[in-house]
Motif scaffolding. Structure first.
Motif, PDB file in Angstrom:
ATOM      1  N   CYS A  23      44.570  24.979  21.922  1.00 46.62           N
ATOM      2  CA  CYS A  23      45.304  25.512  23.080  1.00 46.62           C
ATOM      3  C   CYS A  23      44.315  25.889  24.172  1.00 46.62           C
ATOM      4  N   ASP A  24      44.526  25.369  25.358  1.00 49.15           N
ATOM      5  CA  ASP A  24      43.539  25.603  26.417  1.00 49.15           C
ATOM      6  C   ASP A  24      43.623  26.987  27.033  1.00 49.15           C
ATOM      7  N   ASP A 146      43.509  16.184  19.615  1.00 46.20           N
ATOM      8  CA  ASP A 146      43.647  14.803  20.082  1.00 46.20           C
ATOM      9  C   ASP A 146      44.803  14.630  21.066  1.00 46.20           C
ATOM     10  N   GLY A 147      45.392  15.748  21.513  1.00 45.35           N
ATOM     11  CA  GLY A 147      46.444  15.700  22.512  1.00 45.35           C
ATOM     12  C   GLY A 147      47.855  15.635  21.969  1.00 45.35           C
TER      13      GLY A 147
END
Length: 822
Positions: A23-24, A146-147
């Motif tokens: 989580c960014d 990996d998105g």
């Protein structure tokens, strides 16, 4: 001498320092402090053992009755079910017998499955899940490295928890104002969480949050708040509840709001003690203390300067915050959000403009009183479960009393608004001066205002007044009672009903001996007249009552039942009496003109001898309750405020009642023995509790008009009537379960009879199809004690008598119901 500190009651135990998501917006991995890189991935058994020992030591040292431990990460489920089970067992093993342990785990939910749930069920661990709303909102930040989206796996975890409601603690949502607030809210509410936590993204003045407008976060939350209010606050939202609570002078439910000192400490996977995790967003090493669980006690941690800095309340805030009008709710915001290079944490929150706007909006909204169920009170699930079991002590009944406080205030405001706007039904009632006085006293003597409004029959009057427009002038009598109790000087035109001026909580003064009254001194439909009442220094005088001179009511609790108490020498003055038993004191209400709202007629003013009979009976009944039924005593002590005498029933029948709008009051005819009075009090107070619950919570579909069989009634009952009767008979059954040891023959028959009736009614409720999800949970909790009682042995004769009674009643009811439909 060591510096004073607040003991720790909240512990965050880091059981794993890595995470399976990327989580960014994560403060652990993406912000300034990167200490996670040098820590063990998993906490060791030795560190867990030392941690549990330190907490137990701290609990014993400070006499703590309850602590909260949250297993956290990283992602704590990476520790595996086996290790988590050992951690939970170690904590409970150390703390059981010393204090109550609220044990939880906060997870992203990706790995949650039945194996984990079995472990959590075994050790009593509640699960909170991080989810940022609907799919679009959640996938904005909460993805794998990996998105890939995490949404489907998290939803699967939450759906699993919905099948295990005893484990489901709630949802945590980090706010991103780029997301649609209503879509986020709807996405969360659809998952039936016991509670929602909206979290502001961690940020500082050095690294401020994304802000498309000056108050973007307030605007986003206000949109949700308005939706929440419109839907009755059905799902508790911790941020909104905390603003409401702190605005009323109560503690916050979250560390990010309010002025109460922090009582939280973090134990990392390597055993080091840290301050709140949120400090990781400030600078490298910000949360560190330099202390370790193997070498330092929690008392030593509590003396750390960083910990003490977060325990100073108002004194710990900067000048700008101390001068802010909403500081009692805001509390300066989350400590980490105040950080700025050069001035440290001596700043307002980077979200201060948002917090100011949100809190101001919520407070303004709270003042828009409506006399209906409000969103300003929600009830924690643990409180609901305890109440549903039939019990409920000071804390549980206190929640109900507080919700009634808001409701009474809303009703009073509605009476004032209606009186000012209506030129017909409220004609002739000048309430403006009364309302102005009440408003002033609420600013200077709020406890006095609440004490008068807490009188059960004030709400009865207000409800009837709003329904038919009569007796609006009684608002002045309510205001006068407040002025007398506050000791202020005032002059009001009060209402005269049935020839008397009634002052709630104080008594009644006869001013017109020719006035007519209905049963029990209750006024008839006439509007009455007014009289000028003046107050000063706790006394009052009514002009033209024929007996010049002031009356000084006794406004304390030191007046017994046997005499006329304060002002007794004044002709025509009848003060409110009180009944006492040990530390319990309740009003013996035989003066209020609005008390005749029960199923049975009210008795008139009691003679002194009759009042003494009530005193003796109450004293003995209370002694029996404390000796034989101690589980009910705390709730009664917290919520029973008034006993209202009824006229005796026909042919010696015991009669008792409660009124839906008279919270705190039980009405009864004086029974012949104290055991019967004890039963009546316990039984009727169940109705008091459930009525208050139904004021704020939806347990069933109110549009369902079907009638149901109640095993104790000849007539079919609507769903609410069946629910009320069943809930009350939980206590009746429990009473006889205990009482049968003192009176075996009658007691066993009564216990066998009522346990069968109550269990049958519970199943009728459960199968009705009309319960809300919360109602289903409530009835399921009612079933727990009832089911256990069915397994208790009773003599065969008692069981046979109960079976015969149930069959005969059902046969008769079926026949009469069939006949009525032909």
């Amino acid at each position: 001498m060591s510096r004073p500190f607040v003991p720790f009651r909240q512990f965050v135990l880091k059981v794993h320092s890595r995470c399976d998501l990327a989580c960014d917006h994560c403060y652990v991995y993406e912000h300034a402090d990167q200490s996670w890189r040098g820590r063990p991935k998993v906490i060791s058994d030795e560190t867990v053992s030392w941690t549990a020992a330190r907490i137990a030591e701290h609990v014993k040292e400070h006499g703590l009755d309850r602590v909260h431990v949250v297993m956290h990460g990283g992602e704590p489920l990476l520790a595996g079910p086996g290790r988590l089970g050992r951690i939970a067992a170690e904590l409970r093993g150390r703390l059981d017998g010393f204090c109550e342990l609220d044990l939880r785990i906060h997870t992203n939910g990706v790995l949650l499955d039945e194996r984990f749930c079995e472990v959590f069920a075994e050790h009593g661990v509640k699960v909170g899940v991080s989810l940022d709303g609907d799919r679009a909102a959640n996938d904005r930040h909460r993805r794998f490295a990996d998105g890939r989206s995490s949404y489907d796996r998290v939803i699967r975890a939450v759906e699993l928890l919905r099948t295990r409601p005893e484990l489901y603690a709630g949802l945590l949502c980090t706010i991103d104002v780029a997301n649609d607030p209503v879509a986020v809210y709807r996405g969360l509410v659809a998952l039936d969480p016991p509670r929602i936590d909206f979290l502001l993204p961690h940020a500082t003045w050095d690294d401020p949050p994304p802000r498309p407008s000056p108050t973007a976060y307030a605007d986003w939350l206000i949109t949700i708040f308005e939706t929440w209010v419109a839907e009755g606050g059905a799902t508790p939202v911790r941020m909104f509840e905390s603003i409401i609570r702190t605005s009323a002078g109560e503690p916050s439910l979250t560390e990010s709001l309010g002025l109460q000192p922090s009582d939280l400490v973090v134990i990392e996977t390597d055993g080091s003690y840290e301050q709140a995790d949120s400090l990781k967003t400030a600078f490298e090493g910000a949360p560190g203390t330099g202390l370790h669980v193997l070498r330092h006690t929690l008392d030593e941690v509590a003396g750390h300067t960083g910990i003490l800095a977060r325990q100073q309340g108002l004194d710990g805030l900067c000048d700008a915050c101390r001068a802010c009008p909403v500081v009692d709710s805001c509390g300066g915001g989350l400590y980490a959000h105040r950080y700025r290079t050069g001035s440290g944490f001596a700043n307002p929150s980077v979200f201060s403009a948002d917090l100011f706007k949100l809190i101001t909006h919520v407070r303004r909204r709270m003042k828009m009183h409506t006399p209906t169920r409000t969103a300003t009170h929600t009830v924690p699930s643990t409180v609901i479960d305890t109440l549903a079991s039939g019990l409920g002590g000071q804390d549980e009944v206190g929640h109900l009393a507080e919700s009634q406080r808001s409701l009474r205030r809303a009703l009073l405001a509605a009476v004032n608004s209606a009186a000012g706007a209506d030129g017909g039904a409220f004609s002739g009632a000048d309430t403006a001066a009364a309302w102005e006085l009440i408003s002033a006293l609420d600013g200077t003597h709020p406890q006095v205002v609440d004490a008068v409004l807490a009188h059960p029959y004030v709400r009865v009057w207000a409800t009837e007044c709003l329904r038919d427009g009569r007796h609006a002038g009684h608002l002045a009598n309510v205001a006068a009672a407040m002025a007398i109790r506050a000791g202020v000087t005032a002059a009001l035109d009060v209402q005269v009903l049935a020839g008397s001026v009634h002052l709630p909580t104080l008594g009644v003064l006869e001013v017109d001996p020719g006035g007519t009254a209905g049963p029990g001194g209750v006024p008839g439909p006439e509007a009455g007249r007014t009289a000028r009442l003046e107050t000063a220094e706790g006394a009052f005088e009514v002009a033209g009552d024929g007996h010049p001179g002031a009356v000084t009511p006794d406004t304390g609790d030191d007046r017994g039942a046997g005499g006329e108490g304060g002002g007794a020498g004044r002709p025509g003055w009848h003060p409110v009496r009180r009944l006492r038993a040990g530390d319990v004191s309740v009003v013996l209400e035989d003066t209020d003109p609005f008390r005749d709202c029960h199923q049975w007629p009210a008795e008139g003013r009691l003679t002194d001898d009759r009042a003494q009979d009530w005193q003796r009976a109450f004293e003995r009944a209370w002694a029996l309750i404390e000796a034989e039924h101690p589980g009910y005593a705390p709730g009664l002590r917290a919520g029973l405020t008034t006993l209202m005498p009824l006229t005796p029933g026909p042919e010696g029948r015991e009669v008792s009642s409660t009124a839906r709008h008279a919270f705190g009051a039980v009405a009864a005819a004086l029974p012949e023995d104290p055991a019967t009075l004890a039963l009546l009090l316990i039984h009727e107070f169940q109705h008091v509790k459930l009525g208050a619950i139904l004021d704020i919570l939806d347990l069933y579909d109110e549009k369902d008009t079907r009638l149901f069989h109640a095993p104790w009634r000849e007539d079919p009952r609507p769903l609410e009537g069946l629910l009320q009767g069943t809930y009350a008979h939980l206590a009746v059954t429990d009473f006889w379960r205990v009482r049968r040891h003192a009176v075996p023959e009658r007691g066993n028959e009564q216990f066998a009879r009522w346990r069968r009736h109550t269990a049958e009614a519970i199943e009728t409720l459960a199968a009705s199809g009309a319960l809300t999800p919360l109602g289903e949970r409530f009835v399921a909790e009612m079933r727990r004690p009832a089911a256990a009682w069915l397994d208790e042995p009773v003599p065969e004769a008692a069981a046979a008598c109960a079976d015969r009674s149930a069959r005969d009643h059902r046969k008769k009811w079926t026949a009469e119901t069939s006949a009525s439909h032909q």
